[in-house]
Design an enzyme around this catalytic site. Structure first.
Site, PDB file in Angstrom:
ATOM      1  N   SER A 115     -53.552 -41.073   2.958  1.00 37.45           N
ATOM      2  CA  SER A 115     -53.230 -42.067   1.920  1.00 37.45           C
ATOM      3  C   SER A 115     -53.437 -43.512   2.363  1.00 37.45           C
ATOM      4  O   SER A 115     -53.369 -44.413   1.518  1.00 37.45           O
ATOM      5  CB  SER A 115     -51.790 -41.903   1.453  1.00 37.45           C
ATOM      6  OG  SER A 115     -51.685 -40.793   0.608  1.00 37.45           O
ATOM      7  N   LYS A 133     -55.919 -45.173   0.398  1.00 40.13           N
ATOM      8  CA  LYS A 133     -55.594 -45.705  -0.937  1.00 40.13           C
ATOM      9  C   LYS A 133     -55.528 -47.238  -0.944  1.00 40.13           C
ATOM     10  O   LYS A 133     -55.764 -47.880  -1.967  1.00 40.13           O
ATOM     11  CB  LYS A 133     -54.259 -45.143  -1.424  1.00 40.13           C
ATOM     12  CG  LYS A 133     -54.279 -43.633  -1.654  1.00 40.13           C
ATOM     13  CD  LYS A 133     -52.869 -43.113  -1.913  1.00 40.13           C
ATOM     14  CE  LYS A 133     -52.875 -41.619  -2.192  1.00 40.13           C
ATOM     15  NZ  LYS A 133     -51.514 -41.066  -2.263  1.00 40.13           N
ATOM     16  N   TYR A 143     -62.115 -38.191  -3.879  1.00 43.11           N
ATOM     17  CA  TYR A 143     -60.766 -38.497  -3.376  1.00 43.11           C
ATOM     18  C   TYR A 143     -60.474 -37.729  -2.079  1.00 43.11           C
ATOM     19  O   TYR A 143     -60.007 -38.309  -1.092  1.00 43.11           O
ATOM     20  CB  TYR A 143     -59.757 -38.154  -4.471  1.00 43.11           C
ATOM     21  CG  TYR A 143     -58.304 -38.239  -4.051  1.00 43.11           C
ATOM     22  CD1 TYR A 143     -57.613 -39.444  -4.101  1.00 43.11           C
ATOM     23  CD2 TYR A 143     -57.624 -37.104  -3.620  1.00 43.11           C
ATOM     24  CE1 TYR A 143     -56.283 -39.514  -3.720  1.00 43.11           C
ATOM     25  CE2 TYR A 143     -56.291 -37.168  -3.239  1.00 43.11           C
ATOM     26  CZ  TYR A 143     -55.634 -38.371  -3.292  1.00 43.11           C
ATOM     27  OH  TYR A 143     -54.306 -38.443  -2.907  1.00 43.11           O
ATOM     28  N   TYR A 178     -43.833 -44.930  -0.493  1.00 38.29           N
ATOM     29  CA  TYR A 178     -43.332 -44.030  -1.554  1.00 38.29           C
ATOM     30  C   TYR A 178     -41.844 -44.226  -1.813  1.00 38.29           C
ATOM     31  O   TYR A 178     -41.361 -45.350  -1.797  1.00 38.29           O
ATOM     32  CB  TYR A 178     -43.689 -42.576  -1.223  1.00 38.29           C
ATOM     33  CG  TYR A 178     -45.141 -42.454  -0.885  1.00 38.29           C
ATOM     34  CD1 TYR A 178     -46.101 -42.666  -1.874  1.00 38.29           C
ATOM     35  CD2 TYR A 178     -45.573 -42.218   0.401  1.00 38.29           C
ATOM     36  CE1 TYR A 178     -47.439 -42.616  -1.578  1.00 38.29           C
ATOM     37  CE2 TYR A 178     -46.920 -42.164   0.708  1.00 38.29           C
ATOM     38  CZ  TYR A 178     -47.837 -42.367  -0.293  1.00 38.29           C
ATOM     39  OH  TYR A 178     -49.153 -42.322   0.007  1.00 38.29           O
ATOM     40  N   VAL A 214     -50.252 -38.946   5.131  1.00 35.58           N
ATOM     41  CA  VAL A 214     -49.670 -37.699   5.641  1.00 35.58           C
ATOM     42  C   VAL A 214     -50.351 -37.194   6.915  1.00 35.58           C
ATOM     43  O   VAL A 214     -49.900 -36.217   7.497  1.00 35.58           O
ATOM     44  CB  VAL A 214     -49.626 -36.551   4.603  1.00 35.58           C
ATOM     45  CG1 VAL A 214     -48.610 -36.823   3.514  1.00 35.58           C
ATOM     46  CG2 VAL A 214     -50.993 -36.237   4.053  1.00 35.58           C
TER      47      VAL A 214
HETATM   48  O1  DON Z   1     -53.525 -36.212  -1.989  1.00 31.27           O
HETATM   49  C1  DON Z   1     -52.847 -35.933  -1.017  1.00 31.27           C
HETATM   50  O2  DON Z   1     -51.805 -35.302  -1.139  1.00 31.27           O
HETATM   51  C2  DON Z   1     -53.300 -36.414   0.343  1.00 31.27           C
HETATM   52  N1  DON Z   1     -54.719 -36.477   0.417  1.00 31.27           N
HETATM   53  C3  DON Z   1     -52.761 -37.777   0.656  1.00 31.27           C
HETATM   54  C4  DON Z   1     -51.267 -37.869   0.524  1.00 31.27           C
HETATM   55  C5  DON Z   1     -50.677 -38.828   1.472  1.00 31.27           C
HETATM   56  O3  DON Z   1     -51.233 -39.158   2.501  1.00 31.27           O
HETATM   57  C6  DON Z   1     -49.321 -39.309   1.150  1.00 31.27           C
HETATM   58  N2  DON Z   1     -48.831 -40.106   2.238  1.00 31.27           N
HETATM   59  N3  DON Z   1     -47.940 -40.284   2.846  1.00 31.27           N
END
Ligand code: DON
Length: 304
Positions: free
Chosen positions: A63, A66, A188, A240, A258
């Protein structure tokens, strides 16, 4: 400020806690990463670099991408981005569907998954191969021409992307996605699977510590005002539903992934990145959050 000493002290203090928490397992390829890594880097706007531990080991930025896709979407569409994505903390997990339905397919902010999917959709409209555009955007910012996305991680996430697909379909039904769900999800999952190390990520965010202009001669990335807004969004939404507690404890704009990475910005001074793969329940690195908390405590510096 002697950042080297500070980083060494943080690593020493956190040693017994590294590995506590859970490595993300809903993306099967990420579950293979050892929870015992710990690395941290500080890159000053003067070009200075301080590191400790695994700061040169590449990891999945997830993320954190993002942040960069939002910057690219803003470069393309300016304030029109806000017609499709909000700017409020969600107070819900990054992959929650409930709020999206209640709020007619307009994601609360660009850092939860549906908000990021809208930014990716904007890139899909503009670029034939959007994931390559993101990699190309990052290469000069991070100082490494060789960064790439990990195909195995991207494919692993794509196979497990039912929840993100549900969000994308919901937004499509509300008219907030221009491209097909498959096209957006492919791009994505690939930009989330970009691999970078702590030094590269800390360097890549130095423009946010320097009024939107990259201090190592890459020129203006964003205007001063846009950089201020990005930092504000990172502070309020970047971690978050833990963002309030994170601001309380750390006091810096930050964005987590993550994969266990967290980037943070000390305006006027430096970009910071910490990586430790085991996560707390909100999906932020457990040791990484503590490391940043110790960093602002030991240095006495934060935005407050
Ligand atoms: O879409 C997802 O769930 C992952 N590619 C990214 C989520 C993420 O990294 C949330 N972060 N803390």
């Amino acid at each position: 400020m002697n950042y080297q000493e500070v980083l060494q002290q943080i690593q020493h203090e956190l040693q017994p806690l590294i590995g506590q928490g859970q490595v993300a397992s809903y993306i099967p390829e990420l579950a293979k990463v050892s929870p015992h890594h710990f690395g941290m880097a500080v890159v000053g706007i003067d070009g200075s670099v301080h590191t400790v531990g695994d700061a040169h080991v590449p990891f999945s930025i997830q993320s954190i991408s993002k942040l960069f896709t939002l910057v690219m979407a803003l470069q393309l569409e300016g304030d029109h981005v806000w017609d499709r994505v909000g700017r409020e903390p969600s107070g819900t997990p990054f992959n929650s569907l409930v709020q999206l339905e209640a709020e007619s397919g307009k994601p609360r902010n660009p850092f939860i998954n549906p908000g990021a999917l809208v930014c990716t959709d904007i890139l899909c409209t503009r670029y034939a191969v959007p994931e390559n555009a993101v990699v190309e955007f990052l290469r000069p910012l991070c100082g490494n021409r060789d960064i790439h996305y990990n195909r195995a991680v991207a494919a692993s996430e794509r196979r497990a992307s039912d929840r993100n697909a549900a969000m994308a379909h919901l937004m499509k039904a509300f008219g907030n996605l221009r491209n097909s769900v498959d096209v957006v999800l492919d791009a994505y999952c690939r930009h989330c699977a970009i691999e970078m190390n702590c030094v590269e990520l800390a360097r890549a965010v130095t423009f946010l510590a320097h009024g939107g202009s990259h201090p190592e001669g890459q020129g203006d990335v964003l205007s001063i005002s846009m950089a201020k807004r990005l930092n504000a969004l990172m502070l309020t939404c970047g971690t978050y539903d833990a963002a309030g507690d994170f601001a309380f404890r750390v006091g810096l704009p930050a964005k987590s992934g993550v994969g266990g990475g967290i980037v943070a910005v000390m305006p006027g001074e430096c970009g910071i990145c910490v990586w430790s793969p085991a996560l707390e329940p909100s999906g932020n690195s457990f040791a990484g959050s503590l490391a940043l908390e110790r960093f602002t405590t030991l240095t006495g510096r934060s935005i407050f």
